[in-house]
Write a protein that holds these residues in place. Structure first.
Motif, PDB file in Angstrom:
ATOM      1  N   GLU A 114      25.336  70.711 -34.603  1.00 30.69           N
ATOM      2  CA  GLU A 114      24.381  71.738 -35.004  1.00 30.69           C
ATOM      3  C   GLU A 114      22.960  71.289 -34.713  1.00 30.69           C
ATOM      4  OE1 GLU A 114      24.990  72.195 -39.181  1.00 30.69           O
ATOM      5  OE2 GLU A 114      26.595  73.658 -38.943  1.00 30.69           O
ATOM      6  N   ALA A 115      22.139  72.232 -34.201  1.00 26.27           N
ATOM      7  CA  ALA A 115      20.705  72.005 -34.023  1.00 26.27           C
ATOM      8  C   ALA A 115      19.961  73.242 -34.496  1.00 26.27           C
ATOM      9  CB  ALA A 115      20.370  71.712 -32.565  1.00 26.27           C
ATOM     10  N   ASP A 116      18.810  73.041 -35.137  1.00 26.95           N
ATOM     11  CA  ASP A 116      18.032  74.146 -35.676  1.00 26.95           C
ATOM     12  C   ASP A 116      17.392  74.978 -34.569  1.00 26.95           C
ATOM     13  OD1 ASP A 116      18.603  73.407 -38.277  1.00 26.95           O
ATOM     14  OD2 ASP A 116      16.838  72.115 -38.447  1.00 26.95           O
ATOM     15  N   PRO A 117      16.977  76.224 -34.883  1.00 26.85           N
ATOM     16  CA  PRO A 117      16.320  77.077 -33.877  1.00 26.85           C
ATOM     17  C   PRO A 117      15.109  76.385 -33.266  1.00 26.85           C
ATOM     18  CG  PRO A 117      16.817  78.333 -35.867  1.00 26.85           C
ATOM     19  CD  PRO A 117      17.091  76.896 -36.193  1.00 26.85           C
ATOM     20  N   GLY A 118      14.808  76.749 -32.010  1.00 27.47           N
ATOM     21  CA  GLY A 118      13.685  76.133 -31.315  1.00 27.47           C
ATOM     22  C   GLY A 118      12.815  77.165 -30.618  1.00 27.47           C
ATOM     23  N   THR A 119      11.499  76.900 -30.589  1.00 26.87           N
ATOM     24  CA  THR A 119      10.528  77.780 -29.929  1.00 26.87           C
ATOM     25  C   THR A 119       9.758  76.978 -28.896  1.00 26.87           C
ATOM     26  OG1 THR A 119      10.272  79.169 -31.896  1.00 26.87           O
ATOM     27  CG2 THR A 119       8.519  79.277 -30.260  1.00 26.87           C
ATOM     28  N   VAL A 120       9.547  77.581 -27.717  1.00 27.56           N
ATOM     29  CA  VAL A 120       8.822  76.904 -26.642  1.00 27.56           C
ATOM     30  C   VAL A 120       8.202  77.954 -25.734  1.00 27.56           C
ATOM     31  CG1 VAL A 120      10.800  76.829 -25.055  1.00 27.56           C
ATOM     32  CG2 VAL A 120       9.039  75.058 -24.918  1.00 27.56           C
ATOM     33  N   GLN A 121       7.121  77.584 -25.040  1.00 19.62           N
ATOM     34  CA  GLN A 121       6.588  78.490 -24.018  1.00 19.62           C
ATOM     35  C   GLN A 121       7.531  78.438 -22.819  1.00 19.62           C
ATOM     36  OE1 GLN A 121       2.479  77.986 -22.893  1.00 19.62           O
ATOM     37  NE2 GLN A 121       2.666  79.306 -21.094  1.00 19.62           N
ATOM     38  N   VAL A 122       8.084  79.592 -22.461  1.00 22.28           N
ATOM     39  CA  VAL A 122       9.075  79.644 -21.389  1.00 22.28           C
ATOM     40  C   VAL A 122       8.468  80.010 -20.044  1.00 22.28           C
ATOM     41  CG1 VAL A 122      10.957  80.193 -22.981  1.00 22.28           C
ATOM     42  CG2 VAL A 122       9.682  82.056 -21.891  1.00 22.28           C
ATOM     43  N   GLY A 123       7.208  80.393 -20.026  1.00 24.29           N
ATOM     44  CA  GLY A 123       6.557  80.760 -18.766  1.00 24.29           C
ATOM     45  C   GLY A 123       5.343  81.619 -19.014  1.00 24.29           C
ATOM     46  N   GLY A 124       5.039  82.493 -18.043  1.00 24.39           N
ATOM     47  CA  GLY A 124       3.876  83.348 -18.164  1.00 24.39           C
ATOM     48  C   GLY A 124       4.127  84.716 -17.555  1.00 24.39           C
ATOM     49  N   ALA A 125       3.236  85.649 -17.898  1.00 27.03           N
ATOM     50  CA  ALA A 125       3.268  86.998 -17.322  1.00 27.03           C
ATOM     51  C   ALA A 125       1.942  87.217 -16.612  1.00 27.03           C
ATOM     52  CB  ALA A 125       3.486  88.039 -18.411  1.00 27.03           C
ATOM     53  N   PHE A 126       1.996  87.240 -15.279  1.00 32.81           N
ATOM     54  CA  PHE A 126       0.774  87.468 -14.510  1.00 32.81           C
ATOM     55  C   PHE A 126       0.511  88.968 -14.441  1.00 32.81           C
ATOM     56  CE2 PHE A 126      -1.401  88.365 -10.466  1.00 32.81           C
ATOM     57  CZ  PHE A 126      -2.580  87.690 -10.714  1.00 32.81           C
ATOM     58  N   VAL A 127      -0.685  89.364 -14.900  1.00 38.32           N
ATOM     59  CA  VAL A 127      -1.075  90.775 -14.918  1.00 38.32           C
ATOM     60  C   VAL A 127      -2.175  90.977 -13.876  1.00 38.32           C
ATOM     61  CG1 VAL A 127      -1.915  92.694 -16.328  1.00 38.32           C
ATOM     62  CG2 VAL A 127      -0.524  90.886 -17.377  1.00 38.32           C
ATOM     63  N   PRO A 128      -1.862  91.598 -12.730  1.00 40.02           N
ATOM     64  CA  PRO A 128      -2.879  91.779 -11.676  1.00 40.02           C
ATOM     65  C   PRO A 128      -4.109  92.535 -12.159  1.00 40.02           C
ATOM     66  CG  PRO A 128      -0.683  92.219 -10.820  1.00 40.02           C
ATOM     67  CD  PRO A 128      -0.538  92.066 -12.305  1.00 40.02           C
ATOM     68  N   ALA A 129      -3.928  93.530 -13.045  1.00 44.68           N
ATOM     69  CA  ALA A 129      -5.071  94.314 -13.510  1.00 44.68           C
ATOM     70  C   ALA A 129      -6.094  93.448 -14.243  1.00 44.68           C
ATOM     71  CB  ALA A 129      -4.589  95.447 -14.422  1.00 44.68           C
ATOM     72  N   LEU A 130      -5.622  92.364 -14.856  1.00 43.79           N
ATOM     73  CA  LEU A 130      -6.515  91.453 -15.579  1.00 43.79           C
ATOM     74  C   LEU A 130      -6.797  90.179 -14.802  1.00 43.79           C
ATOM     75  CD1 LEU A 130      -4.867  91.711 -19.133  1.00 43.79           C
ATOM     76  CD2 LEU A 130      -6.827  93.005 -18.261  1.00 43.79           C
ATOM     77  N   ASN A 131      -6.054  90.008 -13.704  1.00 42.81           N
ATOM     78  CA  ASN A 131      -6.153  88.800 -12.892  1.00 42.81           C
ATOM     79  C   ASN A 131      -5.980  87.544 -13.767  1.00 42.81           C
ATOM     80  OD1 ASN A 131      -6.399  87.350 -10.488  1.00 42.81           O
ATOM     81  ND2 ASN A 131      -8.595  87.077 -10.757  1.00 42.81           N
ATOM     82  N   THR A 132      -4.998  87.590 -14.644  1.00 45.38           N
ATOM     83  CA  THR A 132      -4.755  86.462 -15.532  1.00 45.38           C
ATOM     84  C   THR A 132      -3.268  86.361 -15.838  1.00 45.38           C
ATOM     85  OG1 THR A 132      -5.467  85.403 -17.605  1.00 45.38           O
ATOM     86  CG2 THR A 132      -4.996  87.763 -17.690  1.00 45.38           C
ATOM     87  N   GLU A 133      -2.859  85.173 -16.279  1.00 47.29           N
ATOM     88  CA  GLU A 133      -1.468  84.948 -16.673  1.00 47.29           C
ATOM     89  C   GLU A 133      -1.411  84.731 -18.173  1.00 47.29           C
ATOM     90  OE1 GLU A 133       1.380  82.745 -14.114  1.00 47.29           O
ATOM     91  OE2 GLU A 133       1.549  81.377 -15.829  1.00 47.29           O
ATOM     92  N   LEU A 134      -0.621  85.539 -18.848  1.00 51.80           N
ATOM     93  CA  LEU A 134      -0.481  85.463 -20.297  1.00 51.80           C
ATOM     94  C   LEU A 134       0.747  84.634 -20.654  1.00 51.80           C
ATOM     95  CD1 LEU A 134      -1.090  89.244 -21.101  1.00 51.80           C
ATOM     96  CD2 LEU A 134      -2.777  87.406 -20.943  1.00 51.80           C
ATOM     97  N   PRO A 135       0.647  83.746 -21.634  1.00 52.98           N
ATOM     98  CA  PRO A 135       1.807  82.910 -21.995  1.00 52.98           C
ATOM     99  C   PRO A 135       2.944  83.735 -22.591  1.00 52.98           C
ATOM    100  CG  PRO A 135       0.025  82.586 -23.559  1.00 52.98           C
ATOM    101  CD  PRO A 135      -0.533  83.437 -22.455  1.00 52.98           C
ATOM    102  N   VAL A 136       4.176  83.351 -22.229  1.00 48.98           N
ATOM    103  CA  VAL A 136       5.391  83.961 -22.769  1.00 48.98           C
ATOM    104  C   VAL A 136       6.130  82.895 -23.568  1.00 48.98           C
ATOM    105  CG1 VAL A 136       7.570  85.110 -22.244  1.00 48.98           C
ATOM    106  CG2 VAL A 136       5.569  85.506 -20.787  1.00 48.98           C
ATOM    107  N   PHE A 137       6.480  83.219 -24.812  1.00 51.09           N
ATOM    108  CA  PHE A 137       7.173  82.273 -25.685  1.00 51.09           C
ATOM    109  C   PHE A 137       8.589  82.760 -25.974  1.00 51.09           C
ATOM    110  CE2 PHE A 137       2.670  81.775 -26.535  1.00 51.09           C
ATOM    111  CZ  PHE A 137       2.502  80.399 -26.513  1.00 51.09           C
ATOM    112  N   GLY A 138       9.499  81.807 -26.099  1.00 51.00           N
ATOM    113  CA  GLY A 138      10.879  82.135 -26.444  1.00 51.00           C
ATOM    114  C   GLY A 138      11.318  81.359 -27.671  1.00 51.00           C
ATOM    115  N   THR A 139      11.996  82.036 -28.585  1.00 51.43           N
ATOM    116  CA  THR A 139      12.607  81.397 -29.748  1.00 51.43           C
ATOM    117  C   THR A 139      14.109  81.596 -29.654  1.00 51.43           C
ATOM    118  OG1 THR A 139      10.679  81.776 -31.152  1.00 51.43           O
ATOM    119  CG2 THR A 139      12.773  81.365 -32.263  1.00 51.43           C
TER     120      THR A 139
END
Length: 267
Positions: A114-139
Motif C-alpha cells: 500500500e502507498a498513499d495518494p500522490g500529487t505531482v505536476q504532470v506537465g503543462g498546457a500551452f495556450v497560444p492566445a496567452l503565449n504561455t504554458e500553464l502547469p497541469v497537476f495530477g493527483t
C-alpha cells in the motif's frame, strides 16, 4: 497508529537481535517440515512509470471551462514514475514454507502493498492566445496491490547460527483501480476523480537476499531485501481518451526494493 513508528520498532528489534550470536538450534528448514512466517516492511519504487508522456491538441477548452470557449491549447504531458508520485509503500503478509532439506525450501507467499495518494505536476498546457504554458497537476489515488507468489530459497550455511540465504519468486499481483484528478489551476479547469487504470492481475516476481537468525528451537527472525517487478497495468481511457491522452496510461509497471523483517515458526 503511525506505520513509520511500527516499522522503526521492527527494524530496531531486528538490529538488537543481530547484535548477539544466535544460539545453536534447529530453527530453519528441515526436510519434510513446514514453516509459517509473518512479515512487514517498506517497499521503495526505483523504476517504472505510473503514466507515459504525450502531446495532444485541445481545439476548444469550453467544455472544460465555459469561460474559455473558443480558446485552444496544447497539452504537454510528461512521463511520471512511481518514485515521483508515491512515497515508499508499506508491505505486509504471510508465508508458508516446506523444507526440501536443511539447506533448501519452497514457499508460498501472500503480500499486500500500500502507498498513499500522490500529487505531482504532470506537465503543462500551452495556450497560444496567452503565449504561455500553464502547469497541469495530477493527483492519483492509493496504490494497493495483493500478490500471490511461489518461490525457492537456498541457505548457504548449516544449521546452528545465523544463516544467509538467497530466494527467487514468481506469481501474480492484483492491483486495485487507480483513479486520478487533473487540475489546471490558472485556467480554472479540473477533471475530478476519473478512472485511470483498471483493477486486474498481472505477472510479478523477484529475488531476495537475507539472513535467518535462530532464537529458539522452532522460532527465528528473518531480515531480507531484494528486487521486485510488477508488470504493466490496464489503462481506462473513458475519461481522458477524448482529450487525446488515451496512450498515457498504457504502462504502470513497477520495479521496487522491498526491505522486510519476519517472525518465523517451524513445525
Amino acid at each position: 497508529m503511525n506505520r513509520n513508528l511500527l516499522l522503526a520498532a521492527a527494524f530496531s528489534m531486528t538490529g538488537l537481535t543481530l547484535a548477539f550470536s544466535a544460539p545453536a538450534s534447529a530453527a530453519g528448514p528441515e526436510q519434510g517440515r513446514w514453516s509459517f512466517s509473518l512479515l512487514g516492511g517498506i517497499d521503495t519504487p526505483v523504476d517504472g512509470d505510473v503514466h507515459d508522456g504525450a502531446v495532444a491538441v485541445v481545439p476548444d477548452l469550453g467544455p472544460l471551462n465555459p469561460a474559455l470557449a473558443g480558446v485552444d491549447a496544447e497539452l504537454r504531458i510528461g512521463a511520471r514514475g512511481h518514485d515521483q508520485i508515491y512515497d515508499n509503500a508499506i508491505g505486509y503478509g504471510l508465508e508458508f514454507g516446506y523444507g526440501l532439506s536443511d539447506r533448501a525450501e519452497v514457499f508460498g507467499h501472500l503480500r499486500e502493498t500500500e502507498a498513499d495518494p500522490g500529487t505531482v505536476q504532470v506537465g503543462g498546457a500551452f495556450v497560444p492566445a496567452l503565449n504561455t504554458e500553464l502547469p497541469v497537476f495530477g493527483t492519483f489515488s492509493d496504490y494497493e496491490a495483493w500478490s500471490a507468489e511461489v518461490g525457492y530459497r537456498y541457505y548457504f550455511m548449516e544449521p546452528g547460527g545465523a544463516r544467509p540465504f538467497i530466494a527467487g519468486r514468481v506469481g501474480a499481483t492484483e492491483t486495485e483501480q487507480i483513479r486520478a484528478t487533473f487540475v489546471i489551476p490558472d485556467a480554472g479547469i479540473a477533471i475530478n476523480d476519473v478512472p485511470f487504470t483498471d483493477k486486474g492481475w498481472v505477472v510479478s516476481g523477484g529475488v531476495d537476499v537475507g539472513v535467518l537468525i535462530p532464537v529458539g528451537e522452532r522460532f527465528s527472525l528473518v531480515a531480507q531485501a531484494g528486487m521486485r517487478y510488477v508488470d504493466d497495468l490496464e489503462g481506462d481511457d473513458s475519461a481522458i481518451g477524448g482529450l487525446g491522452l488515451g496512450s498515457i496510461n498504457d504502462t504502470g509497471s513497477r520495479l521496487s526494493v522491498p526491505v522486510s523483517v519476519a517472525a518465523r515458526w517451524d513445525f
